[in-house]
Design an enzyme around this catalytic site. Structure first.
Site, PDB file in Angstrom:
ATOM      1  N   GLN A 191      -2.003 -69.781  20.530  1.00  0.00           N
ATOM      2  CA  GLN A 191      -2.275 -68.594  21.350  1.00  0.00           C
ATOM      3  C   GLN A 191      -2.305 -68.963  22.840  1.00  0.00           C
ATOM      4  OE1 GLN A 191      -2.294 -65.796  19.816  1.00  0.00           O
ATOM      5  NE2 GLN A 191      -2.788 -64.424  21.496  1.00  0.00           N
ATOM      6  N   ILE A 192      -2.914 -70.119  23.146  1.00  0.00           N
ATOM      7  CA  ILE A 192      -2.998 -70.542  24.553  1.00  0.00           C
ATOM      8  C   ILE A 192      -1.594 -70.825  25.107  1.00  0.00           C
ATOM      9  CG2 ILE A 192      -3.827 -72.357  26.108  1.00  0.00           C
ATOM     10  CD1 ILE A 192      -6.299 -72.631  24.265  1.00  0.00           C
ATOM     11  N   GLY A 194       0.981 -69.309  24.212  1.00  0.00           N
ATOM     12  CA  GLY A 194       1.735 -68.060  24.240  1.00  0.00           C
ATOM     13  C   GLY A 194       3.079 -68.226  23.529  1.00  0.00           C
ATOM     14  N   GLY A 195       4.108 -67.609  24.095  1.00  0.00           N
ATOM     15  CA  GLY A 195       5.438 -67.654  23.471  1.00  0.00           C
ATOM     16  C   GLY A 195       5.945 -69.071  23.304  1.00  0.00           C
ATOM     17  N   GLU A 218      -5.348 -81.318  -2.593  1.00  0.00           N
ATOM     18  CA  GLU A 218      -6.535 -82.178  -2.796  1.00  0.00           C
ATOM     19  C   GLU A 218      -7.786 -81.349  -3.041  1.00  0.00           C
ATOM     20  OE1 GLU A 218      -5.698 -85.143  -3.153  1.00  0.00           O
ATOM     21  OE2 GLU A 218      -3.819 -85.190  -2.027  1.00  0.00           O
TER      22      GLU A 218
HETATM   23  C1  LIG Z   1       2.360 -78.743  -0.009  1.00  0.00           C
HETATM   24  C2  LIG Z   1       1.668 -78.994  -1.320  1.00  0.00           C
HETATM   25  C3  LIG Z   1       1.714 -80.267  -1.880  1.00  0.00           C
HETATM   26  C4  LIG Z   1       1.104 -80.515  -3.104  1.00  0.00           C
HETATM   27  N1  LIG Z   1       1.171 -81.778  -3.623  1.00  0.00           N
HETATM   28  C5  LIG Z   1       0.570 -82.044  -4.810  1.00  0.00           C
HETATM   29  C6  LIG Z   1       0.630 -83.354  -5.390  1.00  0.00           C
HETATM   30  O1  LIG Z   1       1.239 -84.262  -4.849  1.00  0.00           O
HETATM   31  N2  LIG Z   1       0.005 -83.565  -6.566  1.00  0.00           N
HETATM   32  C7  LIG Z   1      -0.664 -82.580  -7.201  1.00  0.00           C
HETATM   33  O2  LIG Z   1      -1.230 -82.830  -8.249  1.00  0.00           O
HETATM   34  N3  LIG Z   1      -0.728 -81.324  -6.682  1.00  0.00           N
HETATM   35  C8  LIG Z   1      -0.130 -81.038  -5.516  1.00  0.00           C
HETATM   36  N4  LIG Z   1      -0.189 -79.764  -4.992  1.00  0.00           N
HETATM   37  C9  LIG Z   1      -0.782 -78.704  -5.802  1.00  0.00           C
HETATM   38  C10 LIG Z   1      -2.162 -78.319  -5.337  1.00  0.00           C
HETATM   39  O3  LIG Z   1      -3.093 -79.321  -5.639  1.00  0.00           O
HETATM   40  C11 LIG Z   1      -2.478 -76.973  -6.011  1.00  0.00           C
HETATM   41  O4  LIG Z   1      -1.589 -75.995  -5.470  1.00  0.00           O
HETATM   42  C12 LIG Z   1      -3.914 -76.576  -5.749  1.00  0.00           C
HETATM   43  O5  LIG Z   1      -4.799 -77.429  -6.450  1.00  0.00           O
HETATM   44  C13 LIG Z   1      -4.207 -75.122  -6.185  1.00  0.00           C
HETATM   45  O6  LIG Z   1      -3.790 -74.939  -7.501  1.00  0.00           O
HETATM   46  P1  LIG Z   1      -2.813 -73.719  -7.810  1.00  0.00           P
HETATM   47  O7  LIG Z   1      -1.703 -73.709  -6.836  1.00  0.00           O
HETATM   48  O8  LIG Z   1      -2.472 -73.832  -9.251  1.00  0.00           O
HETATM   49  O9  LIG Z   1      -3.671 -72.413  -7.510  1.00  0.00           O
HETATM   50  P2  LIG Z   1      -4.524 -71.570  -8.561  1.00  0.00           P
HETATM   51  O10 LIG Z   1      -5.313 -72.478  -9.429  1.00  0.00           O
HETATM   52  O11 LIG Z   1      -3.624 -70.564  -9.171  1.00  0.00           O
HETATM   53  O12 LIG Z   1      -5.536 -70.820  -7.568  1.00  0.00           O
HETATM   54  C14 LIG Z   1      -5.103 -69.766  -6.718  1.00  0.00           C
HETATM   55  C15 LIG Z   1      -6.200 -69.459  -5.704  1.00  0.00           C
HETATM   56  O13 LIG Z   1      -7.375 -69.015  -6.366  1.00  0.00           O
HETATM   57  C16 LIG Z   1      -8.470 -69.817  -6.025  1.00  0.00           C
HETATM   58  N5  LIG Z   1      -9.321 -70.005  -7.203  1.00  0.00           N
HETATM   59  C17 LIG Z   1      -8.948 -70.453  -8.417  1.00  0.00           C
HETATM   60  N6  LIG Z   1     -10.005 -70.515  -9.233  1.00  0.00           N
HETATM   61  C18 LIG Z   1     -11.076 -70.112  -8.511  1.00  0.00           C
HETATM   62  C19 LIG Z   1     -12.463 -69.967  -8.789  1.00  0.00           C
HETATM   63  N7  LIG Z   1     -12.994 -70.308  -9.971  1.00  0.00           N
HETATM   64  N8  LIG Z   1     -13.260 -69.519  -7.817  1.00  0.00           N
HETATM   65  C20 LIG Z   1     -12.755 -69.196  -6.612  1.00  0.00           C
HETATM   66  N9  LIG Z   1     -11.462 -69.325  -6.280  1.00  0.00           N
HETATM   67  C21 LIG Z   1     -10.630 -69.780  -7.222  1.00  0.00           C
HETATM   68  C22 LIG Z   1      -7.873 -71.159  -5.581  1.00  0.00           C
HETATM   69  O14 LIG Z   1      -8.744 -71.848  -4.706  1.00  0.00           O
HETATM   70  C23 LIG Z   1      -6.602 -70.671  -4.883  1.00  0.00           C
HETATM   71  O15 LIG Z   1      -6.888 -70.286  -3.573  1.00  0.00           O
HETATM   72  C24 LIG Z   1       0.414 -79.473  -3.774  1.00  0.00           C
HETATM   73  C25 LIG Z   1       0.348 -78.190  -3.194  1.00  0.00           C
HETATM   74  C26 LIG Z   1       0.967 -77.950  -1.973  1.00  0.00           C
HETATM   75  C27 LIG Z   1       0.892 -76.567  -1.359  1.00  0.00           C
END
Ligand SMILES: Cc1cc2nc3c(=O)[nH]c(=O)nc-3n(C[C@H](O)[C@H](O)[C@H](O)COP(=O)(O)OP(=O)(O)OC[C@H]3O[C@@H](n4cnc5c(N)ncnc54)[C@H](O)[C@@H]3O)c2cc1C
Length: 235
Positions: A191-192, A194-195, A218
């Site tokens: 935001q600071i 800007g564009g 993680e």
């Molecule tokens: C760029 C990237 C790199 C990744 N690399 C790795 C990797 O190297 N190894 C690996 O193992 N995984 C990896 N992941 C996967 C990542 O760990 C999962 O996407 C993450 O743990 C969330 O699981 P999900 O996507 O299945 O979401 P879901 O389990 O479907 O959850 C969806 C949303 O609901 C929320 N939610 C779910 N249950 C609850 C609850 N009980 N209470 C409140 N909120 C809840 C979650 O916090 C999330 O916001 C990667 C993900 C990304 C985006």
């Protein structure tokens, strides 16, 4: 032992180049799987890298979907004790959370290093950008939050080094706060600028996009909050 199952979004899987992968089965067994055993040697279909995803950011690494189908793992490649796999991965994940926190600190610091000279150089309405009170408030909030995240990360790292039982919860606190702090800092800094912040000439927009993943990987922010709340309620 045999591994069965599948996992979405595994980063950095280069199907033909990586030498080791770790898999964890539902019974909590952990196995270090050598690509030579499973993939490179033709005729062993145990590990199948099924799909490549296209990412919004962080394109230096790739995310794939892996499936393990009756993948045989020799005893010599089992990590830790069978049945202790969950504990093994959680021990690793606490370290990873501190590592993610540290990455967030570095990225937030880079944003601060970019924005500080910019607000002294750029002039609007006859004065330096940094002389506008609204901009000063943004800068001050970024500075305070970055320093708070640094302290939480150092505290977690120190507890980890000491083998302290509070390491787990300290790592959750650090990861939660640092990843969310980076999102707020990146938003304010963009935001600071800007564009100019939105354009790809500067790394600001890239950091803004990269930052988003740290609230998901993680252990999502929601999972960290659950851990912290359970810790409080159990006391
Ligand atoms: C760029 C990237 C790199 C990744 N690399 C790795 C990797 O190297 N190894 C690996 O193992 N995984 C990896 N992941 C996967 C990542 O760990 C999962 O996407 C993450 O743990 C969330 O699981 P999900 O996507 O299945 O979401 P879901 O389990 O479907 O959850 C969806 C949303 O609901 C929320 N939610 C779910 N249950 C609850 C609850 N009980 N209470 C409140 N909120 C809840 C979650 O916090 C999330 O916001 C990667 C993900 C990304 C985006």
């Amino acid at each position: 032992m045999e591994l069965n199952g599948s996992k979405h979004f595994i980063s950095n899987v280069r199907a033909r180049r990586s030498h080791h992968r770790a898999g964890f089965d539902r019974r909590g067994c952990a196995a270090q799987v050598q690509a030579d055993d499973l993939h490179c040697r033709r005729g062993n279909p145990g590990l199948n890298i099924q799909r490549k995803f296209r990412r919004w950011a962080g394109t230096v690494t790739r995310s794939r979907h892996s499936r393990w189908t009756t993948a045989f793992v020799p005893d010599s490649h089992v990590l830790g004790e069978p049945g202790e796999g969950f504990k093994t991965i959680m021990a690793t994940i606490n370290n990873d959370r501190v590592y993610v926190s540290s990455k967030c600190l570095g990225m937030a610091q880079e944003l601060m290093d970019l924005v500080t000279p910019w607000v002294k150089e750029r002039e609007t309405f006859g004065q330096q950008l940094g002389q506008h009170q609204a901009i000063q408030f943004y800068l001050a909030d970024c500075d305070v939050e970055l320093n708070a995240a640094r302290l939480l990360t150092r505290q977690a790292a120190a507890l980890g080094d000491a083998g302290h039982p509070d390491f787990r919860i300290a790592a959750s606190r650090a990861k939660l706060f640092s990843s969310e702090m980076l999102g707020r800092v990146a938003d304010r800094v963009l935001q600071i600028f800007g564009g100019a912040g939105y354009m790809t000439d500067l790394p600001v927009e890239r950091i803004y996009r990269d930052a988003r993943a740290f609230r998901i990987g993680e252990g999502t922010s929601e999972m960290q909050r659950l851990q912290i709340a359970r810790h409080l309620l159990a006391a």
